[in-house]
Design a protein around this motif. Structure first.
Motif, PDB file in Angstrom:
ATOM      1  N   ILE A 188      -2.980  -3.915  -4.091  1.00  0.00           N
ATOM      2  CA  ILE A 188      -3.199  -3.514  -2.702  1.00  0.00           C
ATOM      3  C   ILE A 188      -4.309  -4.359  -2.097  1.00  0.00           C
ATOM      4  O   ILE A 188      -4.177  -4.891  -0.987  1.00  0.00           O
ATOM      5  CB  ILE A 188      -3.542  -2.011  -2.610  1.00  0.00           C
ATOM      6  CG1 ILE A 188      -2.372  -1.168  -3.100  1.00  0.00           C
ATOM      7  CG2 ILE A 188      -3.913  -1.640  -1.183  1.00  0.00           C
ATOM      8  CD1 ILE A 188      -2.665   0.322  -3.146  1.00  0.00           C
ATOM      9  N   ALA A 211       0.821  -1.208   0.000  1.00  0.00           N
ATOM     10  CA  ALA A 211       0.000   0.000   0.000  1.00  0.00           C
ATOM     11  C   ALA A 211       0.859   1.264   0.000  1.00  0.00           C
ATOM     12  O   ALA A 211       0.546   2.241  -0.691  1.00  0.00           O
ATOM     13  CB  ALA A 211      -0.935  -0.005   1.204  1.00  0.00           C
ATOM     14  N   GLU A 212       1.947   1.237   0.755  1.00  0.00           N
ATOM     15  CA  GLU A 212       2.827   2.410   0.812  1.00  0.00           C
ATOM     16  C   GLU A 212       3.543   2.635  -0.513  1.00  0.00           C
ATOM     17  O   GLU A 212       3.645   3.760  -1.000  1.00  0.00           O
ATOM     18  CB  GLU A 212       3.859   2.236   1.936  1.00  0.00           C
ATOM     19  CG  GLU A 212       3.281   2.416   3.320  1.00  0.00           C
ATOM     20  CD  GLU A 212       2.743   3.825   3.534  1.00  0.00           C
ATOM     21  OE1 GLU A 212       3.469   4.795   3.243  1.00  0.00           O
ATOM     22  OE2 GLU A 212       1.587   3.953   3.972  1.00  0.00           O
ATOM     23  N   ASN A 213       4.048   1.562  -1.115  1.00  0.00           N
ATOM     24  CA  ASN A 213       4.782   1.697  -2.366  1.00  0.00           C
ATOM     25  C   ASN A 213       3.894   2.082  -3.540  1.00  0.00           C
ATOM     26  O   ASN A 213       4.366   2.677  -4.518  1.00  0.00           O
ATOM     27  CB  ASN A 213       5.515   0.389  -2.690  1.00  0.00           C
ATOM     28  CG  ASN A 213       6.661   0.115  -1.737  1.00  0.00           C
ATOM     29  OD1 ASN A 213       7.253   1.032  -1.187  1.00  0.00           O
ATOM     30  ND2 ASN A 213       6.972  -1.151  -1.529  1.00  0.00           N
ATOM     31  N   SER A 273       1.155   4.037  -3.170  1.00  0.00           N
ATOM     32  CA  SER A 273       0.280   5.067  -2.586  1.00  0.00           C
ATOM     33  C   SER A 273      -0.242   6.052  -3.625  1.00  0.00           C
ATOM     34  O   SER A 273      -1.274   6.695  -3.405  1.00  0.00           O
ATOM     35  CB  SER A 273       1.020   5.830  -1.491  1.00  0.00           C
ATOM     36  OG  SER A 273       2.199   6.443  -2.016  1.00  0.00           O
ATOM     37  N   ARG A 324      -4.236   4.300  -5.091  1.00  0.00           N
ATOM     38  CA  ARG A 324      -4.880   3.512  -4.038  1.00  0.00           C
ATOM     39  C   ARG A 324      -5.853   2.467  -4.578  1.00  0.00           C
ATOM     40  O   ARG A 324      -6.246   1.550  -3.867  1.00  0.00           O
ATOM     41  CB  ARG A 324      -5.628   4.448  -3.073  1.00  0.00           C
ATOM     42  CG  ARG A 324      -4.694   5.331  -2.231  1.00  0.00           C
ATOM     43  CD  ARG A 324      -3.847   4.497  -1.311  1.00  0.00           C
ATOM     44  NE  ARG A 324      -3.021   5.311  -0.428  1.00  0.00           N
ATOM     45  CZ  ARG A 324      -2.149   4.827   0.431  1.00  0.00           C
ATOM     46  NH1 ARG A 324      -1.968   3.518   0.510  1.00  0.00           N
ATOM     47  NH2 ARG A 324      -1.428   5.622   1.201  1.00  0.00           N
TER      48      ARG A 324
END
Length: 201
Positions: A171, A159-161, A163, A166
């Protein structure tokens, strides 16, 4: 026990450097979980019952162990490249956005695979808990609990990579793996009497 390599890796994780970080550490944890399932399976071969082929469990766990270790190396290299690209100063903003997007894609690939791998290890552990050698039950339990932690951390990293998008299906898939692995861990914890199934004590 040979601790030199372990100490070196742990020290590297704790160093003031972008990698190895959460992805590599999670991958090593996944390798340990797979190794525990592998060991429990080896002690079960010839002692189990039912239709489950524990030789196949051992072979699969061994493969997942080695794959997880490769992912640890791949994650470190991918994230180092990602950080380097983000730190670059370029005159073409459009080119910079493209480079960063590509780097993020590469950085997300490892935790995406790791989430799925961890869920599979959790499944092997559960099968060994249910029908494997009872003397190795605690090791199989540890494999499941470790795998759930790995799947959860991998989902966060994906999820962070990613972002910037979304809605990326990777994810959602990583979160699905994390949720299913967490459910497996909850079943194990309930069986051990650590929690009541469906809630805490």
């Amino acid at each position: 026990m040979h601790t030199a390599g372990v100490r070196e890796f742990v020290a590297a994780v704790g160093a003031h450097a972008p990698a190895p970080g959460g992805g590599a550490a999670s991958a090593v944890a996944a390798a340990l979980a797979a190794a525990l399932a592998e060991m429990a399976g080896r002690y079960t071969v010839g002692h189990g019952s039912g239709t489950l082929s524990f030789s196949e469990v051992v072979s699969r766990a061994e493969f997942l162990r080695e794959r997880a270790l490769l992912l640890a190396d791949e994650d470190s290299h991918a994230y180092e490249s990602y950080v380097a690209i983000r730190r670059q100063t370029v005159s073409d903003p459009a080119r910079q956005r493209e480079d960063r997007a590509r780097a993020a894609e590469v950085a997300a690939a490892v935790p995406s695979e790791l989430a799925s791998l961890a869920l599979e290890v959790a499944g092997l552990g559960e099968r060994l808990i249910e029908t494997g050698n009872p003397h190795l039950r605690s090791d199989a339990c540890a494999a499941v609990l470790l795998s759930a932690a790995v799947a959860g951390s991998a989902a966060v990293l994906v999820a962070e990579n990613l972002s910037a998008d979304r809605g990326d299906e990777r994810i959602a898939e990583a979160r699905r793996c994390a949720r299913m692995a967490a459910e497996a861990a909850s079943r194990v914890a309930a069986a051990l009497g650590l929690i009541e199934e469906g809630g805490s004590r």
